[in-house]
Design an enzyme around this catalytic site. Sequence first.
Site, mmCIF file in Angstrom:
data_model
loop_
_atom_site.group_PDB
_atom_site.id
_atom_site.type_symbol
_atom_site.label_atom_id
_atom_site.label_comp_id
_atom_site.label_asym_id
_atom_site.label_seq_id
_atom_site.Cartn_x
_atom_site.Cartn_y
_atom_site.Cartn_z
ATOM 1 N N TYR A 173 -12.694 -3.329 -2.059
ATOM 2 C CA TYR A 173 -13.120 -3.161 -0.671
ATOM 3 C C TYR A 173 -14.645 -3.068 -0.574
ATOM 4 O O TYR A 173 -15.184 -2.342 0.272
ATOM 5 C CB TYR A 173 -12.456 -1.929 -0.051
ATOM 6 C CG TYR A 173 -10.993 -2.132 0.326
ATOM 7 C CD1 TYR A 173 -10.566 -3.312 0.935
ATOM 8 C CD2 TYR A 173 -10.054 -1.135 0.090
ATOM 9 C CE1 TYR A 173 -9.232 -3.494 1.287
ATOM 10 C CE2 TYR A 173 -8.713 -1.311 0.450
ATOM 11 C CZ TYR A 173 -8.319 -2.491 1.056
ATOM 12 O OH TYR A 173 -7.002 -2.675 1.419
ATOM 13 N N ASN A 222 -1.641 0.254 7.182
ATOM 14 C CA ASN A 222 -1.086 -1.017 7.652
ATOM 15 C C ASN A 222 -0.269 -1.749 6.597
ATOM 16 O O ASN A 222 -0.195 -2.971 6.571
ATOM 17 C CB ASN A 222 -2.197 -1.901 8.244
ATOM 18 C CG ASN A 222 -3.266 -2.241 7.224
ATOM 19 O OD1 ASN A 222 -3.199 -1.786 6.078
ATOM 20 N ND2 ASN A 222 -4.231 -3.052 7.608
ATOM 21 N N LYS A 271 0.831 -1.201 0.000
ATOM 22 C CA LYS A 271 0.000 0.000 0.000
ATOM 23 C C LYS A 271 0.870 1.258 0.000
ATOM 24 O O LYS A 271 2.078 1.193 0.277
ATOM 25 C CB LYS A 271 -0.894 -0.014 1.243
ATOM 26 C CG LYS A 271 -1.856 -1.214 1.315
ATOM 27 C CD LYS A 271 -2.692 -1.139 2.595
ATOM 28 C CE LYS A 271 -3.703 -2.280 2.661
ATOM 29 N NZ LYS A 271 -4.608 -2.126 3.832
ATOM 30 N N GLU A 310 -9.096 -11.668 -6.972
ATOM 31 C CA GLU A 310 -8.308 -10.437 -6.836
ATOM 32 C C GLU A 310 -7.144 -10.402 -7.826
ATOM 33 O O GLU A 310 -6.815 -9.343 -8.363
ATOM 34 C CB GLU A 310 -7.802 -10.300 -5.391
ATOM 35 C CG GLU A 310 -8.944 -10.058 -4.411
ATOM 36 C CD GLU A 310 -8.496 -9.969 -2.955
ATOM 37 O OE1 GLU A 310 -7.287 -10.137 -2.662
ATOM 38 O OE2 GLU A 310 -9.365 -9.721 -2.097
ATOM 39 N N HIS A 352 -1.747 -5.430 1.786
ATOM 40 C CA HIS A 352 -2.964 -6.234 1.647
ATOM 41 C C HIS A 352 -2.565 -7.631 1.200
ATOM 42 O O HIS A 352 -1.660 -7.788 0.387
ATOM 43 C CB HIS A 352 -3.905 -5.624 0.589
ATOM 44 C CG HIS A 352 -4.964 -6.594 0.141
ATOM 45 N ND1 HIS A 352 -6.136 -6.771 0.841
ATOM 46 C CD2 HIS A 352 -5.001 -7.486 -0.898
ATOM 47 C CE1 HIS A 352 -6.865 -7.713 0.233
ATOM 48 N NE2 HIS A 352 -6.192 -8.167 -0.815
HETATM 49 P P1 IDP Z 1 -7.339 -6.949 6.151
HETATM 50 O O1 IDP Z 1 -6.576 -5.978 5.286
HETATM 51 O O2 IDP Z 1 -6.524 -7.359 7.365
HETATM 52 O O3 IDP Z 1 -7.887 -8.114 5.395
HETATM 53 P P2 IDP Z 1 -10.054 -5.815 6.196
HETATM 54 O O4 IDP Z 1 -11.013 -5.932 7.337
HETATM 55 O O5 IDP Z 1 -10.334 -6.567 4.948
HETATM 56 O O6 IDP Z 1 -8.589 -6.164 6.781
HETATM 57 O O7 IDP Z 1 -9.944 -4.252 5.877
HETATM 58 C C1 IDP Z 1 -9.314 -3.804 4.706
HETATM 59 C C2 IDP Z 1 -8.492 -2.577 5.046
HETATM 60 O O8 IDP Z 1 -9.340 -1.506 5.501
HETATM 61 C C3 IDP Z 1 -7.472 -2.777 6.168
HETATM 62 O O9 IDP Z 1 -6.284 -3.411 5.742
HETATM 63 C C4 IDP Z 1 -7.247 -1.357 6.637
HETATM 64 O O10 IDP Z 1 -6.355 -0.646 5.766
HETATM 65 C C5 IDP Z 1 -8.637 -0.745 6.479
HETATM 66 N N1 IDP Z 1 -9.368 -0.832 7.756
HETATM 67 C C6 IDP Z 1 -9.989 -1.917 8.291
HETATM 68 N N2 IDP Z 1 -10.551 -1.618 9.470
HETATM 69 C C7 IDP Z 1 -10.288 -0.313 9.697
HETATM 70 C C8 IDP Z 1 -10.621 0.609 10.757
HETATM 71 O O11 IDP Z 1 -11.266 0.261 11.746
HETATM 72 N N3 IDP Z 1 -10.160 1.884 10.611
HETATM 73 C C9 IDP Z 1 -9.439 2.308 9.536
HETATM 74 N N4 IDP Z 1 -9.108 1.476 8.521
HETATM 75 C C10 IDP Z 1 -9.527 0.197 8.599
HETATM 76 MG MG MG Z 2 -9.354 -8.096 3.913
#
Ligand code: IDP
Ligand code: MG
Length: 154
Positions: free
Chosen positions: A49, A112, A9, A126, A115
């Site tokens: 997303y 974070n 990212k 994907e 992905h």
């Molecule tokens: P993942 O990336 O660990 O699979 P997902 O729940 O699929 O997690 O969420 C996709 C992305 O959305 C996350 O990697 C993160 O960048 C963002 N995200 C998820 N939850 C939050 C939140 O509570 N606050 C801000 N960003 C979030």
């Molecule tokens: Mg995810």
Amino acid sequence: MQQSLIIIKPSGVERGLIGKIIDRFQQKGLIIAGLKMMRLDEGLLREHYAHLVDKPFFPSLLRSMMASPVIVMCLKGKDAIAVIRGMVGATNSRNAAPGTIRGDYGMSSQENIIHASDSEENGIIETNRFFRPEEIFDYIPGNIGYIYSPDERD
Ligand code: IDP
Ligand code: MG
């Protein structure tokens, strides 16, 4: 073998972590089947997303994912989905275990770093979303016999 779609990212690109992240996957023994830099647009991100479009943080997530170009990769390996999700760590980097990519490099839930696909089915969907068929290479690395035993290469 399973395939996983990885995105380094903007938080990973801008912080200079591209090489370190690719190196981890190569050292683990995952096969790089596709790799490129691209800019993500809103349409693609709304698909990718789709499970999050109604969340309050979605507009912020969109901006974050479009802040710079990203690196996308298709990685292949036996049980690659679980292996890679383990290497990536928990979504909130502050909760991600030390030794994982998010645990070692991040402090944020949104920013974070990376992905990775969360199921075998999504690994295929994907990869097809981010790569054209001719951008995915089906080859067997010369060192495969030192990564897997013969009965593990399915
Ligand atoms: P993942 O990336 O660990 O699979 P997902 O729940 O699929 O997690 O969420 C996709 C992305 O959305 C996350 O990697 C993160 O960048 C963002 N995200 C998820 N939850 C939050 C939140 O509570 N606050 C801000 N960003 C979030
Ligand atoms: Mg995810």
